[in-house]
Design a protein around this motif. Sequence first.
Motif, PDB file in Angstrom:
ATOM      1  N   GLU A  40      70.824  46.467  18.046  1.00 44.46           N
ATOM      2  CA  GLU A  40      70.164  47.624  19.393  1.00 44.46           C
ATOM      3  C   GLU A  40      68.421  47.821  18.841  1.00 44.46           C
ATOM      4  OE1 GLU A  40      70.720  52.297  19.538  1.00 44.46           O
ATOM      5  OE2 GLU A  40      72.051  51.369  18.962  1.00 44.46           O
ATOM      6  N   GLY A  41      68.376  48.204  17.237  1.00 45.47           N
ATOM      7  CA  GLY A  41      67.279  47.814  16.837  1.00 45.47           C
ATOM      8  C   GLY A  41      65.960  46.817  17.400  1.00 45.47           C
ATOM      9  N   ALA A  42      66.767  45.957  17.398  1.00 48.60           N
ATOM     10  CA  ALA A  42      65.651  44.905  17.904  1.00 48.60           C
ATOM     11  C   ALA A  42      65.223  44.828  19.211  1.00 48.60           C
ATOM     12  CB  ALA A  42      66.368  43.810  17.657  1.00 48.60           C
ATOM     13  N   ARG A  43      66.806  44.616  20.225  1.00 51.07           N
ATOM     14  CA  ARG A  43      66.022  45.391  21.318  1.00 51.07           C
ATOM     15  C   ARG A  43      65.511  46.908  21.763  1.00 51.07           C
ATOM     16  NH1 ARG A  43      71.638  43.629  21.390  1.00 51.07           N
ATOM     17  NH2 ARG A  43      71.755  46.359  21.578  1.00 51.07           N
ATOM     18  N   LYS A  44      65.398  47.470  20.830  1.00 56.17           N
ATOM     19  CA  LYS A  44      64.541  48.788  21.813  1.00 56.17           C
ATOM     20  C   LYS A  44      62.982  48.470  20.710  1.00 56.17           C
ATOM     21  CE  LYS A  44      65.207  53.498  21.444  1.00 56.17           C
ATOM     22  NZ  LYS A  44      66.047  55.039  21.037  1.00 56.17           N
ATOM     23  N   TYR A  45      62.800  48.240  19.380  1.00 59.44           N
ATOM     24  CA  TYR A  45      61.770  47.940  18.888  1.00 59.44           C
ATOM     25  C   TYR A  45      61.053  46.540  18.538  1.00 59.44           C
ATOM     26  CZ  TYR A  45      62.652  53.015  17.780  1.00 59.44           C
ATOM     27  OH  TYR A  45      62.481  53.881  17.908  1.00 59.44           O
ATOM     28  N   PRO A  46      60.821  45.823  19.394  1.00 55.96           N
ATOM     29  CA  PRO A  46      60.862  44.269  19.731  1.00 55.96           C
ATOM     30  C   PRO A  46      59.272  44.110  18.785  1.00 55.96           C
ATOM     31  CG  PRO A  46      59.991  45.095  22.338  1.00 55.96           C
ATOM     32  CD  PRO A  46      61.054  46.237  20.949  1.00 55.96           C
ATOM     33  N   LEU A  47      58.404  44.926  18.711  1.00 55.99           N
ATOM     34  CA  LEU A  47      57.028  44.724  18.007  1.00 55.99           C
ATOM     35  C   LEU A  47      57.494  45.043  16.625  1.00 55.99           C
ATOM     36  CD1 LEU A  47      54.730  47.196  19.792  1.00 55.99           C
ATOM     37  CD2 LEU A  47      55.091  44.733  19.927  1.00 55.99           C
ATOM     38  N   VAL A  48      57.990  45.831  15.992  1.00 58.02           N
ATOM     39  CA  VAL A  48      58.546  46.105  14.190  1.00 58.02           C
ATOM     40  C   VAL A  48      59.554  44.140  13.909  1.00 58.02           C
ATOM     41  CG1 VAL A  48      60.412  47.298  13.215  1.00 58.02           C
ATOM     42  CG2 VAL A  48      59.289  48.335  14.391  1.00 58.02           C
ATOM     43  N   VAL A  49      60.276  43.955  15.088  1.00 61.65           N
ATOM     44  CA  VAL A  49      60.913  42.456  14.756  1.00 61.65           C
ATOM     45  C   VAL A  49      59.736  41.366  14.882  1.00 61.65           C
ATOM     46  CG1 VAL A  49      62.395  41.264  16.000  1.00 61.65           C
ATOM     47  CG2 VAL A  49      62.776  43.036  15.394  1.00 61.65           C
ATOM     48  N   ARG A  50      58.586  42.001  15.486  1.00 63.05           N
ATOM     49  CA  ARG A  50      57.863  40.697  15.988  1.00 63.05           C
ATOM     50  C   ARG A  50      57.123  40.746  14.337  1.00 63.05           C
ATOM     51  NH1 ARG A  50      53.906  40.609  20.563  1.00 63.05           N
ATOM     52  NH2 ARG A  50      55.840  40.661  21.445  1.00 63.05           N
ATOM     53  N   ARG A  51      56.877  42.083  13.686  1.00 65.18           N
ATOM     54  CA  ARG A  51      55.772  42.544  12.637  1.00 65.18           C
ATOM     55  C   ARG A  51      56.158  42.023  11.165  1.00 65.18           C
ATOM     56  NH1 ARG A  51      52.624  47.195  10.310  1.00 65.18           N
ATOM     57  NH2 ARG A  51      51.657  46.146   8.590  1.00 65.18           N
ATOM     58  N   VAL A  52      57.394  41.459  11.272  1.00 65.56           N
ATOM     59  CA  VAL A  52      58.689  41.634  10.042  1.00 65.56           C
ATOM     60  C   VAL A  52      58.446  40.257  10.399  1.00 65.56           C
ATOM     61  CG1 VAL A  52      61.134  41.853   8.863  1.00 65.56           C
ATOM     62  CG2 VAL A  52      59.784  43.811   9.890  1.00 65.56           C
ATOM     63  N   PHE A  53      59.054  40.094  10.874  1.00 67.17           N
ATOM     64  CA  PHE A  53      59.635  37.782  11.222  1.00 67.17           C
ATOM     65  C   PHE A  53      58.143  37.040  10.973  1.00 67.17           C
ATOM     66  CE2 PHE A  53      59.746  33.896  13.722  1.00 67.17           C
ATOM     67  CZ  PHE A  53      60.716  33.462  12.720  1.00 67.17           C
ATOM     68  N   HIS A  54      56.840  37.799  11.379  1.00 69.39           N
ATOM     69  CA  HIS A  54      55.337  36.987  11.255  1.00 69.39           C
ATOM     70  C   HIS A  54      54.552  37.659   9.936  1.00 69.39           C
ATOM     71  CE1 HIS A  54      55.849  35.154  14.839  1.00 69.39           C
ATOM     72  NE2 HIS A  54      56.031  35.522  15.376  1.00 69.39           N
ATOM     73  N   SER A  55      55.092  37.723   9.439  1.00 66.99           N
ATOM     74  CA  SER A  55      54.248  38.742   7.686  1.00 66.99           C
ATOM     75  C   SER A  55      54.613  37.491   6.824  1.00 66.99           C
ATOM     76  CB  SER A  55      55.426  39.936   6.880  1.00 66.99           C
ATOM     77  OG  SER A  55      55.059  41.370   7.776  1.00 66.99           O
ATOM     78  N   LYS A  56      53.095  37.521   6.979  1.00 66.82           N
ATOM     79  CA  LYS A  56      52.891  35.885   5.601  1.00 66.82           C
ATOM     80  C   LYS A  56      53.474  35.901   4.017  1.00 66.82           C
ATOM     81  CE  LYS A  56      51.661  33.635   8.835  1.00 66.82           C
ATOM     82  NZ  LYS A  56      52.430  32.231   9.712  1.00 66.82           N
ATOM     83  N   ASP A  57      53.559  37.194   3.747  1.00 70.73           N
ATOM     84  CA  ASP A  57      53.367  38.034   2.332  1.00 70.73           C
ATOM     85  C   ASP A  57      54.570  38.957   1.840  1.00 70.73           C
ATOM     86  OD1 ASP A  57      51.233  39.341   2.457  1.00 70.73           O
ATOM     87  OD2 ASP A  57      49.847  38.623   1.574  1.00 70.73           O
ATOM     88  N   ALA A  58      54.517  39.361   0.594  1.00 70.21           N
ATOM     89  CA  ALA A  58      55.142  40.568   0.351  1.00 70.21           C
ATOM     90  C   ALA A  58      54.250  41.880   0.522  1.00 70.21           C
ATOM     91  CB  ALA A  58      54.867  40.353  -1.540  1.00 70.21           C
TER      92      ALA A  58
END
Length: 109
Positions: A40-58
């Motif tokens: 549900e959160g992934a559908r509602k907040y795709p920009l958060v998903v994208r940021r987490v998915f593309h984060s390169k480091d800790a």
Amino acid sequence: MSWFSKHIFSRLGFGGNDAERVVEQLERIRAAMLDTLGDEGARKYPLVVRRVFHSKDAQALWYARGELMAALADLHGERVAHQRMSELSHMFDGLLPKSLLPRRTRLRG
């Protein structure tokens, strides 16, 4: 692990097995963050998903926690969001400078 990842981690002082351990730990953190958000959160907040998915480091994942916290608070309320973020924060132990880690305090309930 790619040549680039090995190079970056070796420059940061992580060699061989340490570099692989860090990459695995980052992937566990990334998966936990996305799992915490849920479908549900992934559908509602795709920009958060994208940021987490593309984060390169800790550090990038650490700073993505703010957006994740806001999304979780909207989905589940502040108390649940704080509990889930606290669980995630422990996963960063050993990956960040101590100055970035939260201080261990008791919240008054």
